[in-house]
Design an enzyme around this catalytic site. Structure first.
Site, PDB file in Angstrom:
ATOM      1  CD  GLN A  77      38.659  40.556  36.475  1.00  0.00           C
ATOM      2  OE1 GLN A  77      38.021  39.681  37.039  1.00  0.00           O
ATOM      3  NE2 GLN A  77      39.110  41.624  37.096  1.00  0.00           N
ATOM      4  CB  CYS A  86      42.560  34.736  38.602  1.00  0.00           C
ATOM      5  SG  CYS A  86      41.068  33.742  38.450  1.00  0.00           S
ATOM      6  CG  ASN A  88      38.941  29.026  41.387  1.00  0.00           C
ATOM      7  OD1 ASN A  88      39.475  28.146  42.082  1.00  0.00           O
ATOM      8  ND2 ASN A  88      37.832  29.655  41.761  1.00  0.00           N
ATOM      9  NE  ARG A 221      39.278  44.291  41.403  1.00  0.00           N
ATOM     10  CZ  ARG A 221      40.532  44.607  41.716  1.00  0.00           C
ATOM     11  NH1 ARG A 221      40.798  45.745  42.316  1.00  0.00           N
ATOM     12  NH2 ARG A 221      41.541  43.794  41.495  1.00  0.00           N
ATOM     13  CB  CYS A 230      36.076  33.801  44.033  1.00  0.00           C
ATOM     14  SG  CYS A 230      37.376  35.060  44.013  1.00  0.00           S
TER      15      CYS A 230
HETATM   16  N1  LIG Z   1      37.742  39.411  39.850  1.00  0.00           N
HETATM   17  C1  LIG Z   1      38.971  39.433  40.574  1.00  0.00           C
HETATM   18  C2  LIG Z   1      40.046  38.568  40.005  1.00  0.00           C
HETATM   19  C3  LIG Z   1      39.639  37.137  39.744  1.00  0.00           C
HETATM   20  C4  LIG Z   1      39.520  36.271  40.997  1.00  0.00           C
HETATM   21  C5  LIG Z   1      39.281  34.826  40.643  1.00  0.00           C
HETATM   22  N2  LIG Z   1      38.016  34.464  40.201  1.00  0.00           N
HETATM   23  C6  LIG Z   1      39.859  33.849  41.630  1.00  0.00           C
HETATM   24  O1  LIG Z   1      39.594  32.649  41.509  1.00  0.00           O
HETATM   25  O2  LIG Z   1      40.659  34.243  42.465  1.00  0.00           O
HETATM   26  C7  LIG Z   1      39.484  40.875  40.693  1.00  0.00           C
HETATM   27  O3  LIG Z   1      39.247  41.728  39.813  1.00  0.00           O
HETATM   28  O4  LIG Z   1      40.126  41.156  41.680  1.00  0.00           O
END
Ligand SMILES: N[C@@H](CCC[C@H](N)C(=O)O)C(=O)O
Length: 296
Positions: A77, A86, A88, A221, A230
């Protein structure tokens, strides 16, 4: 040394995609650099912040000898952390692998488990596993024995009730009158770091639409800000809405700012469907430039 990358997005959630065969000595530093919204990767001539940088970097190890082909997916990230799943990103990873192999199904190995993806043109459906409200799975603070369902949390504004669910990663979901009325930057960081979430949480807001679907906004996050979509958040809305008796639709339509996603259910397991798009490709240094140390 420079390496090749491709840029993809799924309903506006965008990713720098790198073949894991490329040698990147420090993946966290690389992700921090290429995802930067002012200084990261961009299409030639890209001038607005939205066309610069990304919400994450996907390192993908393709194993084409299997049928269906397999991909080991690692999401790093913008803050350098990795996430177990993730939604998407997984859809974009499947599209990337499908373009390379010609396959219309891909098995994705993620830290949250192996998930099958089906590709029809630009549309990708990914299995999202079995969402869990169990305190140990979310996870919630170790002294909590019960799931957090439509409950008050000290760090949230008065009257805002949260439901915690793990859909591959933890989400705190709040159903509100209108997601557009929420000041995400003011409200979400305190919830994201609330004591009840020892590993932090993504914060997802949902409001019911007249057509039976839900509008979505998510503070992520690892991005530490709002993203245009998301996938795990869309699934969190679907399962939380069903658990709270807010819908019995299948699939549930969810509308993040970047488009439309469908959340389906097969024997307690969720699926996520939506469009993907390959934006551009380029080359970038595999090691970020060393920071300039200012002279005293
Ligand atoms: N930021 C999230 C993980 C990424 C989620 C993503 N954008 C999605 O599409 O599910 C984390 O740290 O949990």
């Amino acid at each position: 040394m420079s390496i090749e990358y491709e840029k993809f997005h799924g309903t506006g959630n965008d990713f720098v995609v790198v073949d894991a065969d490329e040698y990147v000595p420090d993946r966290a530093a690389f992700a921090r650099k290429v995802c930067d919204r002012h200084d990261g990767v961009s299409v030639a001539g890209g001038s607005t912040d939205e066309s610069v940088g990304a919400d994450g970097t996907l390192f993908l190890a393709l194993e084409p000898q299997f049928s269906p082909p397999r991909v080991v997916m690692t999401l790093v990230q913008p803050d350098g952390s990795t996430a177990a799943m993730c939604g998407n990103g997984a859809r974009c990873a499947a599209k990337w692998a499908a373009e390379r192999t010609g396959a219309d199904a891909i098995m994705l190995d993620t830290q949250a488990g192996t998930r099958r993806a089906e590709i029809r043109g630009d549309e990708v459906t990914i299995e999202m596993g079995e969402p869990s409200f169990a305190p140990g799975d979310v996870p919630l603070a170790s002294d909590r024995e019960d799931p957090l369902i439509d409950a008050d949390v000290a760090e949230a504004p008065e009257g805002m009730e949260l439901t915690a669910v793990n859909t591959g990663v933890p989400h705190a979901v709040a159903f509100v009158e209108d997601v557009d009325d929420v000041d995400l930057d003011a409200v979400a960081p305190a919830i994201r770091h609330a004591d009840v979430f020892p590993e932090g949480a993504n914060v997802t807001f949902a409001s019911e639409r007249a057509d039976g679907g839900f509008d979505q906004r998510t503070f992520e996050r690892g991005v530490e800000g709002e993203t245009r979509s998301c996938g795990t958040g869309a699934v969190a809305i679907g399962v939380a809405a069903r658990r709270l008796g807010r819908t019995d639709e299948d699939p549930v339509s969810v509308f993040p700012p970047g488009g439309e996603l469908e959340v389906g259910f097969r024997n307690g397991r969720a699926t996520l469907t939506g469009p993907t798009e390959r934006e551009f490709e380029g080359e970038v240094a595999s090691t970020p430039e060393p920071r300039r140390v200012s002279e005293a």
